[in-house]
Design a protein around this motif. Structure first.
Motif, PDB file in Angstrom:
ATOM      1  N   ARG A 100      36.724  32.296  26.009  1.00 27.84           N
ATOM      2  CA  ARG A 100      38.087  32.606  25.573  1.00 27.84           C
ATOM      3  C   ARG A 100      38.892  31.330  25.359  1.00 27.84           C
ATOM      4  O   ARG A 100      39.575  31.167  24.348  1.00 27.84           O
ATOM      5  N   HIS A 101      38.826  30.447  26.337  1.00 29.52           N
ATOM      6  CA  HIS A 101      39.640  29.233  26.275  1.00 29.52           C
ATOM      7  C   HIS A 101      39.229  28.362  25.097  1.00 29.52           C
ATOM      8  O   HIS A 101      40.079  27.849  24.358  1.00 29.52           O
ATOM      9  N   ARG A 158      40.932  41.524  21.585  1.00 27.56           N
ATOM     10  CA  ARG A 158      40.853  40.825  22.863  1.00 27.56           C
ATOM     11  C   ARG A 158      41.477  41.678  23.971  1.00 27.56           C
ATOM     12  O   ARG A 158      40.960  41.716  25.094  1.00 27.56           O
ATOM     13  N   PHE A 159      42.583  42.346  23.655  1.00 26.50           N
ATOM     14  CA  PHE A 159      43.245  43.204  24.636  1.00 26.50           C
ATOM     15  C   PHE A 159      42.256  44.230  25.195  1.00 26.50           C
ATOM     16  O   PHE A 159      42.226  44.490  26.402  1.00 26.50           O
ATOM     17  N   VAL A 160      41.452  44.814  24.311  1.00 28.81           N
ATOM     18  CA  VAL A 160      40.467  45.808  24.743  1.00 28.81           C
ATOM     19  C   VAL A 160      39.329  45.144  25.502  1.00 28.81           C
ATOM     20  O   VAL A 160      38.916  45.595  26.582  1.00 28.81           O
ATOM     21  N   ILE A 175      37.225  45.264  29.510  1.00 25.41           N
ATOM     22  CA  ILE A 175      35.826  45.697  29.609  1.00 25.41           C
ATOM     23  C   ILE A 175      34.942  44.607  30.202  1.00 25.41           C
ATOM     24  O   ILE A 175      34.107  44.871  31.065  1.00 25.41           O
ATOM     25  N   LEU A 176      35.127  43.375  29.740  1.00 24.61           N
ATOM     26  CA  LEU A 176      34.269  42.263  30.136  1.00 24.61           C
ATOM     27  C   LEU A 176      34.560  41.837  31.569  1.00 24.61           C
ATOM     28  O   LEU A 176      35.674  42.015  32.064  1.00 24.61           O
ATOM     29  N   GLY A 200      35.990  39.234  18.152  1.00 24.30           N
ATOM     30  CA  GLY A 200      36.819  40.110  18.966  1.00 24.30           C
ATOM     31  C   GLY A 200      37.694  39.366  19.952  1.00 24.30           C
ATOM     32  O   GLY A 200      38.859  39.730  20.174  1.00 24.30           O
ATOM     33  N   LEU A 201      37.165  38.295  20.533  1.00 22.43           N
ATOM     34  CA  LEU A 201      37.953  37.506  21.479  1.00 22.43           C
ATOM     35  C   LEU A 201      38.968  36.617  20.767  1.00 22.43           C
ATOM     36  O   LEU A 201      39.883  36.088  21.403  1.00 22.43           O
ATOM     37  N   SER A 202      38.814  36.444  19.477  1.00 21.06           N
ATOM     38  CA  SER A 202      39.738  35.607  18.709  1.00 21.06           C
ATOM     39  C   SER A 202      40.954  36.369  18.214  1.00 21.06           C
ATOM     40  O   SER A 202      41.968  35.760  17.856  1.00 21.06           O
TER      41      SER A 202
END
Length: 418
Positions: free
Chosen positions: A191-192, A311-313, A317-318, A304-306
């Motif tokens: 993510r970072h 990302r909210f979803v 989950i992760l 999706g993480l971008s």
């Protein structure tokens, strides 16, 4: 001469920073069980209460050190007290730079678990020259990222050299067996890095370069495009390999570590050394479908993480930092990686690194702890180096191989017979 040369010049042999985190607890437990009597170990972190609870749980009388990741004076004091600092506190780009620099300045060896290209590059720029002066060995990536990759190629090269079989050319690591969960810390690091590269053009170019961790990118050989998420056919890797191959999620990082090792060694693996990584999806009729789905899934995860809505979803989950599998799942995990090469004499070789335990947790804890113990206890067997920001192969080398074998890992290399 650095006070690293004197084995009793400091109050502590090892400080484990982040000891109460998920992986930190596993590392502490391994040290408590397997560090030789008399090894002077301290537990460090932000909470005195949690450190005391861990000490009681382990049944050890080790001292505790309270220090925040942003408290430079406290981290400098911590680094100056020890021969080796282990840190499990990530994402390292957010929480690791102050401690790595403190160790480089103090002449203190350092090991971590990073799989972050941008952090490793920043550490090289900030600490390599300084650590070369103080004698500190700053050794990043001493877990599943990237010991199997770096040490696998290390023993492969050593066997080829011992046999007089030339230099390494096309070399591919294949994850042939893997069972384990995804680390919440790894997801947080991803993510970072995605956040940074989205905002900064230089970081995007750096993350994309196959030689982003090289000590001298201009001296690297021109081997054409090296797209680390592209996968070859199994037969292109070696005639003995069967099934389908998919991208390996950590290839974009591990490949750069291995290439740095080659460059730090004066291109000892070979000027034509071309390295890549992939993951086997097996030999069943469905394996080509699984390979294609893996490639699509990894791309979808990055996208999706971008994007804020997805990302909210995904964040719900992760796995989150500090979360991980229970003891039963950790024990059931395992990994096997095979590293195939063809040498300049036409010979084919294979190295294997195999371990029991969840790769990102149980096996990683063993690898990280044994890397630190090698730096403390096996100094005569370490590679000849003035210090610097090194890799597992160039910073610890055969001393680490010996300790990992003694800890139960299978590490082998040899020629492939037709």
């Amino acid at each position: 001469m650095s006070d690293q040369a004197s084995p009793r010049a400091r109050d502590l042999d090892i400080v484990l920073y982040g000891a109460t985190g998920f992986v930190g607890v596993l590392v502490a437990a391994h040290l408590a069980a397997y560090a030789p009597a008399g090894t002077r170990i301290a537990l460090a972190g932000r909470s005195a209460e949690r450190l005391e609870a861990l000490r009681t749980r382990l049944g050890v009388d080790w001292p505790t050190v309270v220090a925040d990741a942003a408290d430079a004076p406290a981290l400098e004091k911590l680094a100056a007290a020890a021969h080796v600092v282990i840190t499990t506190v990530g994402p390292y780009a957010k929480y690791g730079r102050v401690l790595a620099h403190a160790c480089a300045a103090a002449g203190t060896d350092y090991v971590d678990l990073t799989g972050e290209v941008l952090f490793a590059r920043a550490s090289i720029d900030e600490n390599h020259e300084l650590a070369s002066t103080t004698g500190a060995r700053i050794v990043h990536s001493c877990g599943f990222d990237s010991i199997p990759s770096d040490i696998g190629v290390h023993v492969l090269h050593a066997q080829v050299e011992a046999d007089g079989a030339g230099e390494l050319t096309d070399t591919t690591l294949v994850v042939t067996s893997l069972r384990g969960g995804v680390s919440g810390g790894t997801i947080d690091s991803l993510r970072h890095q995605l956040d940074v590269v989205k905002k900064d053009r230089y970081s995007r170019r750096l993350a994309a370069s196959p030689y982003s961790l090289s000590p001298a990118p201009a001296q690297e050989p021109d081997l054409g495009a090296q797209r680390d998420m592209d996968t070859p056919r199994a037969a292109e890797v070696d005639p003995s390999l069967r099934g389908s191959l998919a991208p390996f999620v950590m290839a974009p990082y591990n490949t750069r570590v291995v290439r740095r090792s080659n460059a730090l060694r004066g291109f000892a693996y070979g000027r034509g050394f071309r390295y890549r990584e992939a993951m086997s999806t097996g030999t069943s009729p469905l394996s080509p479908v699984l390979a294609a789905l893996t490639k699509v899934g990894l791309g979808a995860l990055a996208v999706g993480l971008s994007l804020p809505p997805t990302r909210f979803v995904l964040d719900r989950i992760l796995p989150k930092p500090g979360e991980g599998p229970d003891e039963r799942a950790r024990r059931a995990g395992h990994f096997t990686v095979d590293v195939f090469t063809r040498t300049t004499t036409g010979a084919r070789y294979k190295a294997r690194v195999r371990a029991k335990g969840d790769p990102g947790y149980a096996a990683t804890a063993v690898m990280l702890a044994e890397a630190a113990l090698a730096l403390v206890l096996d100094r005569a067997a370490l590679p000849d180096s003035p210090g610097g920001v090194l890799t597992p192969a160039t910073g610890i080398g055969d001393a680490l191989v010996g300790r990992l074998r003694a800890a139960g890992l299978e590490i082998t290399a040899g020629a492939i017979d037709d």
